[in-house]
Design an enzyme around this catalytic site. Structure first.
Site: not given
Ligand code: PGA
Length: 223
Positions: A7-9, A86, A88, A150, A156, A187, A208-209
């Site tokens: 997920n590149w957000k 998600h 967010e 998640e 994050g 993470s 994610g990151g």
């Protein structure tokens, strides 16, 4: 074979995407790879050898819904998957369990495989939150879907749950949603990916990151 979704957000750009596609095309993972970039970048993945997903979609196919993304058009644009619910989306955009369920039905009706995210903000409420988030999905037989556990406190933060905690949550999901793929997200990085993917009931990872760091992501997809 595991499912590794990224997920590149709201990150990545046109130049990075070209480089990413070239670099990831040059390795041969045995796992299923799904990149979920911002919708504007989806068209840049035409030559990508793996799967593409969206990060969200609307619950209707078309109509007067300014600014929303149609599940039908996402499918036409080449998406095979869509992340739904998600944390967010839930916290910043106030998506409820019922809204996420409506989106799931629209996605499935348009031949997208929904990756439905669930997870608690506080480990103390894990069971109660998972039960509530899953409830709409248990009312009728599930169509094609993937669920991602998640825990919000892990997203994050660099903190991951213990093996026992993750296996408990995945088993909790497995007992309710049955034989659909289950992912862990929060993470995940080049160091912990191989270990977490071996946990009981883990069919893959939602990254994610680390999905935006090409060398690290290569390490993850080659587990
Ligand atoms: P993270 O994000 O890997 O950066 O913790 C995971 C996610 O938000 O899906």
């Amino acid at each position: 074979m595991k499912i590794i979704a990224a997920n590149w957000k709201m990150n990545g750009d046109f130049e990075f995407t070209d480089r990413f596609v070239r670099e990831i095309n040059s390795v041969a993972p045995k796992n299923v790879i799904v990149i979920c970039p911002p919708a504007i970048l989806i068209g840049k993945f035409r030559d990508f050898r793996h799967q593409i997903g969206a990060q969200n979609c609307f619950w209707k196919e078309s109509g007067a819904f300014t600014g929303e993304n149609s599940p039908r058009l996402l499918r036409e644009a080449g998406c095979r998957y869509v992340i739904l619910g998600h944390s967010e989306r839930r916290s910043i955009f106030h998506e409820t369990d019922d809204i996420i369920f409506e989106k799931y039905k629209a996605a499935a009706a348009n031949d997208l495989i929904p990756i439905i995210c669930v997870g608690e903000k506080d480990p103390k409420n894990r069971e109660e939150v998972l039960e509530r988030q899953l409830a709409p999905f248990l009312k009728e037989p599930l169509r094609k879907a993937i669920f991602a556990y998640e825990p919000v406190w892990s997203i994050g933060t660099g903190i991951t749950p213990t093996r026992d905690e993750t296996e408990f949550a995945l088993e909790f999901l497995r007992n309710r949603v049955g034989d659909v793929p289950l992912l862990y997200g929060g993470s995940v990085n080049g160091e912990n990916a191989a270990g977490i993917s071996q946990y009981k009931n883990a069919d893959g990872l939602l990254v994610g990151g680390a999905g935006l760091k090409i060398e690290e992501f290569k390490k993850i997809i080659l587990i």
